[in-house]
Design a protein around this motif. Structure first.
Motif, mmCIF file in Angstrom:
data_model
loop_
_atom_site.group_PDB
_atom_site.id
_atom_site.type_symbol
_atom_site.label_atom_id
_atom_site.label_comp_id
_atom_site.label_asym_id
_atom_site.label_seq_id
_atom_site.Cartn_x
_atom_site.Cartn_y
_atom_site.Cartn_z
ATOM 1 N N MET A 1 46.544 21.185 57.168
ATOM 2 C CA MET A 1 46.481 21.099 55.998
ATOM 3 C C MET A 1 44.651 21.836 54.995
ATOM 4 N N ILE A 2 45.627 22.903 54.279
ATOM 5 C CA ILE A 2 44.427 23.325 53.578
ATOM 6 C C ILE A 2 43.037 22.243 52.420
ATOM 7 N N ALA A 3 42.492 21.342 52.677
ATOM 8 C CA ALA A 3 41.578 20.512 52.361
ATOM 9 C C ALA A 3 41.155 20.933 50.949
ATOM 10 N N GLN A 4 41.107 21.957 50.091
ATOM 11 C CA GLN A 4 41.079 22.382 49.169
ATOM 12 C C GLN A 4 41.519 23.884 48.611
ATOM 13 N N PRO A 5 41.472 24.569 47.278
ATOM 14 C CA PRO A 5 42.804 25.433 47.025
ATOM 15 C C PRO A 5 41.559 26.651 47.315
ATOM 16 N N TYR A 6 41.209 27.790 47.441
ATOM 17 C CA TYR A 6 40.308 28.971 47.736
ATOM 18 C C TYR A 6 41.034 30.465 47.237
ATOM 19 N N GLN A 7 41.136 31.181 45.411
ATOM 20 C CA GLN A 7 41.426 31.496 44.910
ATOM 21 C C GLN A 7 40.085 32.365 44.595
ATOM 22 N N LEU A 8 40.220 33.624 44.524
ATOM 23 C CA LEU A 8 39.606 34.554 43.696
ATOM 24 C C LEU A 8 40.134 35.384 43.322
ATOM 25 N N TYR A 9 39.602 35.953 42.160
ATOM 26 C CA TYR A 9 39.823 37.405 41.433
ATOM 27 C C TYR A 9 38.492 38.243 41.121
ATOM 28 N N VAL A 10 38.248 39.191 41.378
ATOM 29 C CA VAL A 10 36.865 39.661 40.678
ATOM 30 C C VAL A 10 37.889 41.382 39.927
ATOM 31 N N GLU A 11 36.889 41.480 39.877
ATOM 32 C CA GLU A 11 37.133 42.920 39.220
ATOM 33 C C GLU A 11 35.643 44.200 39.050
ATOM 34 N N ASP B 1 33.703 51.406 35.910
ATOM 35 C CA ASP B 1 33.007 52.017 35.648
ATOM 36 C C ASP B 1 33.295 53.257 34.736
ATOM 37 N N ALA B 2 33.810 53.574 33.767
ATOM 38 C CA ALA B 2 33.901 53.978 32.834
ATOM 39 C C ALA B 2 34.006 55.713 32.586
ATOM 40 N N SER B 3 32.678 55.615 33.274
ATOM 41 C CA SER B 3 32.870 56.952 33.484
ATOM 42 C C SER B 3 32.533 57.890 34.632
ATOM 43 N N LYS B 4 33.077 57.216 36.070
ATOM 44 C CA LYS B 4 33.716 57.804 37.322
ATOM 45 C C LYS B 4 35.475 57.009 37.308
ATOM 46 N N ASN B 5 35.637 56.855 35.609
ATOM 47 C CA ASN B 5 37.235 56.437 35.991
ATOM 48 C C ASN B 5 37.469 55.339 36.676
ATOM 49 N N MET B 6 36.665 54.424 36.551
ATOM 50 C CA MET B 6 36.768 53.354 37.581
ATOM 51 C C MET B 6 37.411 51.544 37.544
ATOM 52 N N ALA B 7 38.259 51.372 37.798
ATOM 53 C CA ALA B 7 39.064 50.008 37.182
ATOM 54 C C ALA B 7 39.463 49.120 38.241
ATOM 55 N N ARG B 8 39.159 48.765 39.443
ATOM 56 C CA ARG B 8 39.410 47.972 40.432
ATOM 57 C C ARG B 8 39.266 46.675 40.377
ATOM 58 N N TYR B 9 40.638 46.224 41.353
ATOM 59 C CA TYR B 9 40.445 44.216 41.428
ATOM 60 C C TYR B 9 40.405 44.282 42.993
ATOM 61 N N TRP C 1 44.093 44.577 47.119
ATOM 62 C CA TRP C 1 43.129 45.095 45.918
ATOM 63 C C TRP C 1 43.678 46.141 45.943
ATOM 64 N N GLY C 2 43.466 47.342 44.861
ATOM 65 C CA GLY C 2 44.009 48.422 44.145
ATOM 66 C C GLY C 2 43.152 48.978 42.576
ATOM 67 N N ARG C 3 43.750 49.599 41.969
ATOM 68 C CA ARG C 3 43.838 49.979 40.432
ATOM 69 C C ARG C 3 44.246 48.654 39.255
ATOM 70 N N ILE C 4 43.257 48.632 38.680
ATOM 71 C CA ILE C 4 43.559 47.459 37.778
ATOM 72 C C ILE C 4 45.071 47.671 37.297
ATOM 73 N N GLY C 5 46.531 47.036 37.455
ATOM 74 C CA GLY C 5 47.213 47.698 36.884
ATOM 75 C C GLY C 5 48.829 48.066 37.216
ATOM 76 N N SER C 6 47.991 48.331 38.814
ATOM 77 C CA SER C 6 49.253 48.816 39.994
ATOM 78 C C SER C 6 48.889 47.715 40.860
ATOM 79 N N ARG C 7 50.489 48.032 41.553
ATOM 80 C CA ARG C 7 50.828 47.006 42.900
ATOM 81 C C ARG C 7 49.758 47.031 43.117
ATOM 82 N N GLY C 8 48.773 47.805 44.178
ATOM 83 C CA GLY C 8 47.371 47.747 45.182
ATOM 84 C C GLY C 8 48.355 47.443 46.842
ATOM 85 N N GLN C 9 47.757 47.286 47.013
ATOM 86 C CA GLN C 9 48.398 46.656 48.477
ATOM 87 C C GLN C 9 47.757 45.524 48.800
#
Length: 84
Positions: free
Chosen positions: A1-11, A14-22, A41-49
């Motif tokens: 049984m998991i003692a507490q929930p662990y969740q993370l979402y980060v992005e 970098d517009a100069s590199k056309n980078m938008a990842r999650y 993980w993947g590009r923001i707006g995509s299904r990713g891996q």
């Protein structure tokens, strides 16, 4: 049984590199009582891996969760900015 929930979402953007990842992670219990760390993980707006890790003990999953968090913070990932 998991003692507490662990969740993370980060992005990382970098517009100069056309980078938008999650990167997202969560730890959840399996039907057999194991801890399961799911990474997405993947590009923001995509299904990713997706990658799933199974552990016998929750502590092992939390250890990997925290190590991956440290790595992502070093690479410039941060919380999703709030819209103004």
């Amino acid at each position: 049984m998991i003692a507490q929930p662990y969740q993370l979402y980060v992005e990382r953007k970098d517009a100069s590199k056309n980078m938008a990842r999650y990167y997202a992670m969560s730890i959840e219990p399996t039907l057999f009582g194991q801890a399961c760390l799911t990474r997405r993980w993947g590009r923001i707006g995509s299904r990713g891996q997706r990658l799933v890790h199974h552990f016998e003990r929750e502590e092992e999953a939390v250890g990997l969760f925290l190590e991956l968090l440290r790595q992502k913070r070093k690479r410039g990932y941060g919380p999703k900015p709030h819209p103004r």
